[in-house]
Write a protein that holds these residues in place. Structure first.
Motif, PDB file in Angstrom:
ATOM      1  N   ALA A  14       4.514  18.792 -13.556  1.00 22.62           N
ATOM      2  CA  ALA A  14       4.464  18.176 -12.227  1.00 22.62           C
ATOM      3  C   ALA A  14       3.042  18.186 -11.683  1.00 22.62           C
ATOM      4  N   GLU A  15       2.347  19.305 -11.875  1.00 22.88           N
ATOM      5  CA  GLU A  15       0.961  19.412 -11.414  1.00 22.88           C
ATOM      6  C   GLU A  15       0.072  18.399 -12.136  1.00 22.88           C
ATOM      7  N   ALA A  55       0.981  15.520 -13.367  1.00 17.32           N
ATOM      8  CA  ALA A  55       1.319  14.177 -12.888  1.00 17.32           C
ATOM      9  C   ALA A  55       0.594  13.870 -11.580  1.00 17.32           C
ATOM     10  N   GLU A  56       0.332  14.894 -10.778  1.00 17.67           N
ATOM     11  CA  GLU A  56      -0.367  14.710  -9.511  1.00 17.67           C
ATOM     12  C   GLU A  56      -1.878  14.597  -9.696  1.00 17.67           C
ATOM     13  N   ALA A  57      -2.398  15.104 -10.805  1.00 18.62           N
ATOM     14  CA  ALA A  57      -3.843  15.068 -11.074  1.00 18.62           C
ATOM     15  C   ALA A  57      -4.191  13.744 -11.743  1.00 18.62           C
ATOM     16  N   THR A  58      -4.204  12.675 -10.950  1.00 19.36           N
ATOM     17  CA  THR A  58      -4.368  11.331 -11.504  1.00 19.36           C
ATOM     18  C   THR A  58      -5.805  10.836 -11.483  1.00 19.36           C
TER      19      THR A  58
END
Length: 182
Positions: free
Chosen positions: A17-18, A20-23
């Motif tokens: 999840a982390e 996926a947020e670090a785009t």
């Protein structure tokens, strides 16, 4: 000590999840060091210096090869490999100790790692990259492709692998035993 699977799966799900947020793009000031680390790891694996490779791993390392493309929450999914430190030590002993008929003779490999991107996240460094492994054994050649995601932590001034996720591009297809992937 036995693998606490529920704890490890929760940790992997949180890391997924982390990630996926670090785009955003990686940090150029960290990418050079991250590349050197990842390339060094690849060389150790290609040279079959597995004990030296294991020394790059943190005590709480988790090695994960998901069976989904792309990786999905591991708590309800099948994985191709899920190893903690003890299991990696067993795997290295098995691969180097003549106990694996699939390594007699051993696969010869050449890893190509590119598109390295380093993103600082809290107390660790997220390193994403793309890989190709060319492998040769007897008269057979294989080509394995995918993405790596490493989570590196600083241990005494040196980077150590806390998590290594290997996303094979064809993870959801029938495959043979790829014991050389590490």
């Amino acid at each position: 000590m036995t693998l606490d699977v529920a704890h490890v799966l929760d940790r992997l799900a949180a890391e997924l999840a982390e990630s996926a947020e670090a785009t955003g793009p990686g940090d150029p000031s960290l990418t050079g060091d991250a590349e050197l680390f990842i390339w060094h790891e690849a060389r150790l694996l290609d040279e079959r210096r597995l004990d030296a490779w294991l020394s790059l791993c943190a005590d709480d390392v988790v090695y994960w090869v998901p069976a989904d493309v792309p990786a999905a929450d591991p708590r309800g999914r099948v994985t191709l490999a899920l190893d903690d430190r003890r299991r990696l030590e067993d795997r290295v002993a098995w691969l180097t100790g003549g106990l694996s008929f699939t390594q007699d003779p051993p696969w010869r490999t050449a890893r190509h790692v590119t598109n390295v991107e380093a993103v600082p996240l809290g107390n660790h460094l997220l390193v994403r990259s793309v890989f190709t492994i060319a492998a040769l054994r007897h008269e057979e050649t294989l080509s394995v492709h995918g993405r790596y995601e490493h989570r590196l932590v600083d241990v005494g001034g040196s980077w150590r692998i806390r998590t290594k996720r290997v996303e094979l591009l064809d993870a959801d297809r029938h495959r043979r035993n790829l014991v050389f992937v590490l």
